[in-house]
Design an enzyme around this catalytic site. Structure first.
Site, PDB file in Angstrom:
ATOM      1  CE  LYS A  95      32.773  30.798  38.713  1.00  0.00           C
ATOM      2  NZ  LYS A  95      32.397  32.239  39.275  1.00  0.00           N
ATOM      3  CG  HIS A 138      30.390  39.058  33.707  1.00  0.00           C
ATOM      4  ND1 HIS A 138      30.770  40.143  32.159  1.00  0.00           N
ATOM      5  CD2 HIS A 138      31.267  39.790  33.955  1.00  0.00           C
ATOM      6  CE1 HIS A 138      31.943  40.033  32.026  1.00  0.00           C
ATOM      7  NE2 HIS A 138      32.510  39.782  33.467  1.00  0.00           N
ATOM      8  CB  VAL A 167      38.854  30.404  41.110  1.00  0.00           C
ATOM      9  CG1 VAL A 167      39.715  30.956  41.887  1.00  0.00           C
ATOM     10  CG2 VAL A 167      37.845  28.981  42.347  1.00  0.00           C
ATOM     11  CD  GLU A 168      35.053  32.904  34.963  1.00  0.00           C
ATOM     12  OE1 GLU A 168      33.934  33.103  35.763  1.00  0.00           O
ATOM     13  OE2 GLU A 168      34.475  32.635  33.825  1.00  0.00           O
ATOM     14  CB  SER A 222      34.128  36.297  33.191  1.00  0.00           C
ATOM     15  OG  SER A 222      35.199  36.750  34.410  1.00  0.00           O
ATOM     16  CG  ASP A 242      37.328  33.774  50.658  1.00  0.00           C
ATOM     17  OD1 ASP A 242      37.747  32.321  49.702  1.00  0.00           O
ATOM     18  OD2 ASP A 242      37.130  34.452  49.690  1.00  0.00           O
ATOM     19  CG  ASN A 274      37.163  45.203  40.185  1.00  0.00           C
ATOM     20  OD1 ASN A 274      37.147  46.256  40.628  1.00  0.00           O
ATOM     21  ND2 ASN A 274      38.706  44.540  39.554  1.00  0.00           N
TER      22      ASN A 274
HETATM   23  P1  NAI Z   1      39.565  36.318  43.327  1.00  0.00           P
HETATM   24  O1  NAI Z   1      40.744  34.434  42.504  1.00  0.00           O
HETATM   25  O2  NAI Z   1      40.282  37.142  43.960  1.00  0.00           O
HETATM   26  O3  NAI Z   1      38.623  35.327  44.161  1.00  0.00           O
HETATM   27  C1  NAI Z   1      37.562  34.706  44.703  1.00  0.00           C
HETATM   28  C2  NAI Z   1      37.508  33.781  46.318  1.00  0.00           C
HETATM   29  O4  NAI Z   1      37.318  32.870  46.399  1.00  0.00           O
HETATM   30  C3  NAI Z   1      39.158  34.059  46.877  1.00  0.00           C
HETATM   31  O5  NAI Z   1      39.229  34.465  48.146  1.00  0.00           O
HETATM   32  C4  NAI Z   1      38.978  32.185  47.416  1.00  0.00           C
HETATM   33  O6  NAI Z   1      39.799  31.180  48.637  1.00  0.00           O
HETATM   34  C5  NAI Z   1      37.626  31.510  47.564  1.00  0.00           C
HETATM   35  N1  NAI Z   1      36.830  30.607  47.456  1.00  0.00           N
HETATM   36  C6  NAI Z   1      37.394  29.797  46.264  1.00  0.00           C
HETATM   37  N2  NAI Z   1      36.658  28.765  47.033  1.00  0.00           N
HETATM   38  C7  NAI Z   1      35.983  29.019  47.709  1.00  0.00           C
HETATM   39  C8  NAI Z   1      35.095  27.561  48.836  1.00  0.00           C
HETATM   40  N3  NAI Z   1      34.972  27.047  48.283  1.00  0.00           N
HETATM   41  N4  NAI Z   1      33.967  29.024  49.514  1.00  0.00           N
HETATM   42  C9  NAI Z   1      34.743  30.031  49.528  1.00  0.00           C
HETATM   43  N5  NAI Z   1      35.326  30.823  49.001  1.00  0.00           N
HETATM   44  C10 NAI Z   1      35.852  29.975  48.284  1.00  0.00           C
HETATM   45  O7  NAI Z   1      38.822  35.964  42.380  1.00  0.00           O
HETATM   46  P2  NAI Z   1      38.206  37.191  41.570  1.00  0.00           P
HETATM   47  O8  NAI Z   1      38.708  37.669  40.361  1.00  0.00           O
HETATM   48  O9  NAI Z   1      37.294  37.605  42.926  1.00  0.00           O
HETATM   49  O10 NAI Z   1      36.671  36.611  39.945  1.00  0.00           O
HETATM   50  C11 NAI Z   1      35.412  35.821  41.018  1.00  0.00           C
HETATM   51  C12 NAI Z   1      34.356  35.438  39.740  1.00  0.00           C
HETATM   52  O11 NAI Z   1      33.848  36.904  39.266  1.00  0.00           O
HETATM   53  C13 NAI Z   1      35.616  34.485  38.690  1.00  0.00           C
HETATM   54  O12 NAI Z   1      34.516  33.893  38.186  1.00  0.00           O
HETATM   55  C14 NAI Z   1      35.648  35.424  38.175  1.00  0.00           C
HETATM   56  O13 NAI Z   1      35.906  34.435  36.474  1.00  0.00           O
HETATM   57  C15 NAI Z   1      34.297  36.645  37.812  1.00  0.00           C
HETATM   58  N6  NAI Z   1      34.949  38.107  37.042  1.00  0.00           N
HETATM   59  C16 NAI Z   1      36.090  38.745  37.530  1.00  0.00           C
HETATM   60  C17 NAI Z   1      36.219  39.749  37.310  1.00  0.00           C
HETATM   61  C18 NAI Z   1      37.708  40.781  37.192  1.00  0.00           C
HETATM   62  O14 NAI Z   1      38.035  41.703  36.957  1.00  0.00           O
HETATM   63  N7  NAI Z   1      38.157  40.129  38.136  1.00  0.00           N
HETATM   64  C19 NAI Z   1      35.453  41.099  36.150  1.00  0.00           C
HETATM   65  C20 NAI Z   1      34.077  40.250  36.471  1.00  0.00           C
HETATM   66  C21 NAI Z   1      34.163  38.513  36.530  1.00  0.00           C
END
Ligand code: NAI
Length: 288
Positions: free
Chosen positions: A98, A141, A92-93, A120, A37, A144
């Site tokens: 990505k 996908h 992030v989405e 997602s 991260d 959670n």
């Molecule tokens: P989140 O916002 O909680 O975490 C994203 C993490 O990525 C953060 O810790 C951020 O610091 C890190 N990050 C950003 N850019 C980065 C980089 N260049 N290098 C390393 N780390 C980096 O997001 P979340 O909720 O975990 O979602 C992640 C993915 O999973 C998204 O695409 C979301 O749509 C998908 N998703 C989320 C679900 C949920 O219930 N939250 C369920 C299913 C899929």
């Protein structure tokens, strides 16, 4: 692990809600993880979340018997991914973020290592231009909390290779999950069905037809859903949900996918769900 089973070593990029829980799932099934991260501060919280989820999974009996948790390495250095047998990004989405992350890690791992985008709803093929070997790219996908959900939607992009699908299938089997393969499309299957439904549930509340509690109770007790749609929104993160609805709306023009004002208002006021301590429900303190 029997000798003929492949040895997996997973790199997880992004230690937020999903990255930390996918890492915990892998560790709990004996698969070592390197988690990358952006800052040490984020990684400290990530490690706490991974530990908490492993303890929780143990209490629930969700870990395989006799399997000691594998080693977790956390780092801000992408170079640590060089030894990975698969990379999964859970940043992030946003397609741009990505794509940048996938390009960076593809250069580190070289051809033949599956590059998994956990999303997602962003179509996998939209990210294929970012990597030198699109046949290595595949979508997952995970939902959670991954420890409790036994299946994972696996998205086959038009350029995803058979070998990549087989290797991701083998990884998911090692994690005790069933892979359910679908074709590439905005929102795939689960988000395409679930997210507009949650949007409608919020619209019902917005219109004053029913309270949050009544909507969720009806969906649970009359329709047999394990969790009501608005409690599900809090679990997903209302910001993530809005991002996903925007992606669906931009790509399908289906008006049912345009995020309603109540969801947008919650994002503006920082009421993002469990992770911020409050969303449709009050949780007292932030939790994942
Ligand atoms: P989140 O916002 O909680 O975490 C994203 C993490 O990525 C953060 O810790 C951020 O610091 C890190 N990050 C950003 N850019 C980065 C980089 N260049 N290098 C390393 N780390 C980096 O997001 P979340 O909720 O975990 O979602 C992640 C993915 O999973 C998204 O695409 C979301 O749509 C998908 N998703 C989320 C679900 C949920 O219930 N939250 C369920 C299913 C899929």
């Amino acid at each position: 692990m029997p000798m003929d089973e492949p040895q997996h070593r997973l790199t997880v990029v992004g230690g937020g809600v999903m990255g930390s829980s996918i890492a915990a799932l892998a560790l709990g099934h004996g698969v070592p993880v390197t988690l990358v991260d952006l800052t040490e501060d984020v990684l400290r919280v990530t490690r706490e979340n991974v530990d908490r989820q492993l303890r929780h999974a143990q209490l629930l009996g969700a870990l395989p018997e006799g399997c000691a948790p594998a080693e977790l390495v956390t780092t801000t250095s992408p170079a640590a991914a060089a030894e990975a047998t698969a990379v999964i990004e859970a940043v992030v989405e946003f397609s741009g973020t990505k794509a940048k992350v996938l390009a960076e890690f593809a250069a580190l791992t070289g051809p033949g290592v599956p590059l998994i985008t956990n999303t997602s709803g962003i179509p996998v093929d939209e990210l294929a231009e970012a990597v030198p070997h699109p046949e290595d790219l595949v979508g997952t996908h995970f939902m959670n909390p991954p420890f409790l959900i036994k299946a994972v939607e696996v998205i086959r992009g038009p350029r995803t290779g058979e070998r990549t699908l087989a290797r991701v299938g083998s990884l998911l089997t090692a994690l005790g999950r069933t892979a359910i393969e679908v074709r590439d499309a905005p929102g795939f299957v689960t988000s395409r069905l679930l997210h507009p439904m949650i949007n409608d549930a919020a619209r019902v509340v917005e219109a004053g037809t029913a309270t949050v509690e009544a909507v969720d109770e009806l969906m649970r007790k009359c329709l047999g859903h394990p969790t009501g749609p608005l409690a599900t929104a809090d679990l997903i993160g209302i910001d993530n949900l809005v991002d996903s609805l925007n992606i669906l709306f931009e790509r399908t023009q289906d008006p049912g996918c345009r995020p309603c004002e109540l969801l947008l208002e919650k994002v503006r006021s920082g009421d993002l769900g469990r992770k911020s301590g409050r969303g449709f429900y009050d949780y007292g303190k932030a939790s994942m």
